[in-house]
Design a protein around this motif. Structure first.
Motif: not given
Length: 458
Positions: A147-159, A162-167, A322-328
């Motif tokens: 579902v995540v790719p369908r809800l991407l805001p403008p200028r938002f990377s997939l990584v 994903n990291s914001r959801v996981t965090l 920390c890994g999830t935060a860095v990913g964001s």
């Protein structure tokens, strides 16, 4: 008086909503998915708290090994037996992703109540329920990733998405864990009552997601194609960009009929990323079970077994967060380089832990393992969302989760079987990572050097 009593709760709710809906996530619908995943994490940790003492702490070490081995066998069962069913089932419900996530939530609410009567005795009837909870949790995770790719805001990377959801899930887990421990002091069924309440809330929240997550124009089921089959099959003409294509991802069968694209036809990045993540996941399973038994019999210097396990657990959780935060903070480019780099980092620390085995090195390896696994998984998700055509993406996530969970089980089984020797255990951990690095790093760096451009998935 009523306004004053409500203020802490309404203020907290507004603060959470402001954070989850920032940077366009509210308008795109990603904010609601972030909140739903937080609910999912909180409910899962409540069930974990309720089962932890039953499975591990309440019995002698030898008996605990047998119970944990049985748990691992049950953990593998849904992925070796049910994955061929769950994946196609999710593919056949492309227009019901919200209903699928809501159903996974509601099923776990019912299972939590079912387990509440048996959790105090630790009887074997808990294991079928634990199996069902695991299947529902993984089914939710597969749909959520698609579902995540369908809800991407403008200028938002997939990584970053994903990291914001996981965090959000990690933060909710950190908040719910002590609450679950407090409920455990009241009575062993109480964390399960809390989980039931949380999952019922998640059932309602799943239906508030935007309707566009249920759109499935042109989706079909992915196939796991063997290399010789892919090489022997004539390629179809290049797909037009308007049909969700990544170029020549479709193939034509012997009778001229177009067949769904195979996962190996999307390029080497996903395959090598899966290999690297499998080694991370195997390391995670190994460390969880090996250190659980090792520290139970041989606690860290000057600490009790419970405190030793707590130190390692906090280190791993902190590293994961920390890994999830860095990913964001990372940009959309270069997930292959990220995966290769963190795999090398984990391998280096594992080698140092084997050579200089000590309390500090065990905690450091736990923290680095959590950090690298989180960042590597976020990058793998981004590669799948980037490279795999939308029509087969749900199946791709289902099959990748199957592989990673089986790697975790294999690592856990090795951890149970090994003698309780710290140096031997850290050497085996380094060997697991070395095997993954040998299989994947060269291919990942080669794919990164080629730098084939990929269109952004919205």
């Amino acid at each position: 008086m009523g306004r004053a009593l409500r203020a802490p709760f309404t203020g907290t709710a507004r603060g959470i909503r402001k954070a989850t809906h920032a940077h366009g996530a509210g308008e795109s619908g990603l904010g609601k998915l972030i909140e739903l995943h937080a609910v999912n994490g909180a409910g899962d940790v409540m069930i974990t708290v309720a089962l932890a003492s039953t499975v591990f702490f309440s019995v002698p070490t030898d008996e605990a090994r047998g119970r944990v081995a049985l748990y691992l066998a049950i953990t593998m069962a849904p992925f070796t037996l049910l994955a061929p069913v769950v994946g196609p089932l999710l593919d056949r419900l492309p227009h019901g992703r919200r209903a699928a996530m809501a159903g996974a939530m509601f099923a776990r609410a019912v299972l939590a109540i079912t387990m509440s009567g048996a959790v105090a005795t630790g009887g074997l009837e808990l294991y079928p329920a634990a199996l069902a909870v695991l299947v529902c949790s993984k089914a939710y995770g597969v749909v959520r990733s698609a579902v995540v790719p369908r809800l991407l805001p403008p200028r938002f990377s997939l990584v970053k998405a994903n990291s914001r959801v996981t965090l959000a899930g990690l933060l909710a887990t950190g908040i719910a864990a002590p609450i679950g421990a407090g409920l455990q002091t009241i009575g062993s069924p109480w964390p399960l009552y809390g989980a039931c309440t949380i999952f019922l809330g998640g059932t309602v929240l799943a239906f508030t997601l935007p309707h566009k997550v249920d759109s499935a124009k042109g989706e079909r089921k992915a196939r796991l194609v063997l290399p010789h089959e892919e090489a022997a099959r004539p390629a179809a003409p290049a797909a037009s960009p308007g049909k969700g294509g990544r170029g020549s991802t479709r193939t034509v069968g012997r009778k001229g009929r177009e067949k769904p694209p195979g996962l190996r036809s999307v390029g080497p990045s996903v395959l090598h990323g899966l290999q690297a993540n499998a080694s991370h996941r195997a390391l995670s399973g190994f460390l969880i079970f090996f250190l659980a038994f090792l520290l139970r019999e041989h606690p860290l210097a000057g600490q009790s077994a419970a405190v030793s396990l707590g130190i390692v657990g906090v280190a791993a959780g902190t590293g994961n967060a920390c890994g999830t935060a860095v990913g964001s903070w990372l940009r959309a480019r270069g997930p292959e380089v990220i995966v290769a780099t963190v795999l090398g980092l984990a391998l280096a620390v594992a080698v140092l832990a084997a050579i200089f085995f000590s309390t500090v090195m065990v905690a450091a390896l736990a923290a680095v393992a959590g950090f690298t696994q989180a960042l590597s998984k976020l990058s793998l998700d981004a590669m799948i969302q980037r490279d795999v055509p939308e029509e087969v993406r749900t199946s791709a996530f289902a099959r990748s989760e199957t592989l990673l969970q089986m790697a975790w089980v294999v690592g856990g089984a090795i951890g149970i079987a090994l003698p309780l020797n710290g140096v031997v255990g850290m050497s085996v951990a380094a060997g697991i990572l070395a095997l993954g690095a040998t299989a994947s790093v060269r291919g990942l760096l080669g794919a990164a050097r080629r730098g084939t451009p990929h269109p952004r998935v919205a």
